[in-house]
Scaffold this motif. Sequence first.
Motif, PDB file in Angstrom:
ATOM      1  N   GLY A 340     -34.825  26.321 -45.654  1.00  0.00           N
ATOM      2  CA  GLY A 340     -34.174  27.612 -45.487  1.00  0.00           C
ATOM      3  C   GLY A 340     -33.311  27.657 -44.233  1.00  0.00           C
ATOM      4  N   GLY A 341     -33.846  27.153 -43.115  1.00  0.00           N
ATOM      5  CA  GLY A 341     -33.089  27.146 -41.870  1.00  0.00           C
ATOM      6  C   GLY A 341     -31.864  26.255 -41.947  1.00  0.00           C
ATOM      7  N   LEU A 342     -32.010  25.061 -42.542  1.00  0.00           N
ATOM      8  CA  LEU A 342     -30.873  24.140 -42.672  1.00  0.00           C
ATOM      9  C   LEU A 342     -29.805  24.732 -43.589  1.00  0.00           C
ATOM     10  CD1 LEU A 342     -29.688  21.370 -41.999  1.00  0.00           C
ATOM     11  CD2 LEU A 342     -30.918  20.447 -43.988  1.00  0.00           C
ATOM     12  N   TYR A 343     -30.231  25.376 -44.664  1.00  0.00           N
ATOM     13  CA  TYR A 343     -29.293  26.018 -45.598  1.00  0.00           C
ATOM     14  C   TYR A 343     -28.450  27.066 -44.874  1.00  0.00           C
ATOM     15  CZ  TYR A 343     -27.831  28.789 -49.697  1.00  0.00           C
ATOM     16  OH  TYR A 343     -27.108  29.485 -50.639  1.00  0.00           O
ATOM     17  N   LEU A 344     -29.113  27.933 -44.096  1.00  0.00           N
ATOM     18  CA  LEU A 344     -28.396  28.988 -43.392  1.00  0.00           C
ATOM     19  C   LEU A 344     -27.464  28.406 -42.332  1.00  0.00           C
ATOM     20  CD1 LEU A 344     -31.260  31.602 -42.947  1.00  0.00           C
ATOM     21  CD2 LEU A 344     -29.472  31.565 -44.674  1.00  0.00           C
TER      22      LEU A 344
END
Length: 365
Positions: A340-344
């Motif tokens: 989730g963090g990498l996607y954002l």
Amino acid sequence: MMRLLRVELRRLWARRVTRWASAVVLLLVALGAFTAYQTAKPPSAQQIAEAKQFYADELEWWESEGEQAVAECAEGAEAEGMTPAEWGCENMEPRLENYLPPTQTFVPSAEQLEESSGAAEAAPEGEEPAPNAAAVQEIQQSVWHDWGGLGTLDELAALLLMVALVVGVSFVTAEVNSGSMGMWLTFEPRRRRVYWSKAAAAALGTVPLVAVGFGLLVGTSYAAYASFDALGTMTGDVWVQVAGFAGRLVAAGALAAVIGVALGILLKHAAAAVGLVAAGVWASAVFAYPLGELQRWLPTTNVTAWLNGGNVFVVDDCAPDADGMFVCTQAEHVVTAGQGGLYLLVAGVVIALLSVVVFRRRDVS
């Protein structure tokens, strides 16, 4: 660059929209406090009396008809190829708590978490548990999953991201449409420095809004539950989870402000930028389930995964059985906080770089 950043920070906090955003944050805090008060307060004397009356009437019926009802339930379960326990026949006896309005504690109990997540259910006999069963259980047994006062705060906290986005959008669209952006570029013609100073100012300037807003949400909710002695079991691990959520929320808020600046430059109108994001969130919520495993790449799925330390989405898994008939079961898939963090981060960087290219070439006079 630091001089530009200080100037942009002063301009950001001097804007009326930023002050209105602060008022919206306080409104969200008030809504959270009211929700906490409503869910924490115990049943009234009248509600308890009515519940006891209904329970007594149902218990009287159970004493005369209960055995027959259980037998009929067992027959129905057998007809469906299930055991009485799977059909719920063992839980038919009236219970007083079933007639009382539901209440919550600030921190969910282990029993509530098991009921909410279904973690207590073992895999059917002869079947191996799902490979990600442990990860699913860990996510669904966090304090942010459904039950408890903390579990009601994550959606309100996510609205703080929209506040940060609106502040970032309005920070640049007002200057673009009023012509002040073009005037500012006559004093500082290096457009990349101007862009990144505005993006950095939006990110840093919204940190107090998000951090203080979430702190007030937790504090007022805690006070409401404490007033009814309904905190549950507060442990150090709970506060670690709260601190982790707060840190991830602040980081996401700063990124939302940067994305807001980028969308403001690209679309030039605040209503268009905010409307685009709102439409995307709405579409993700409405059309997510039919997308199946593509849910993994939806923005809302990844935002939730980042904030809550992981997310679980459900997909229908349909396959023919031994008789050739298609049978559908629900398979749970995990999106980790790391994904989730990498996607954002990737989404934010791509949108920002595209906006820089447009800003360097577009006429803003």
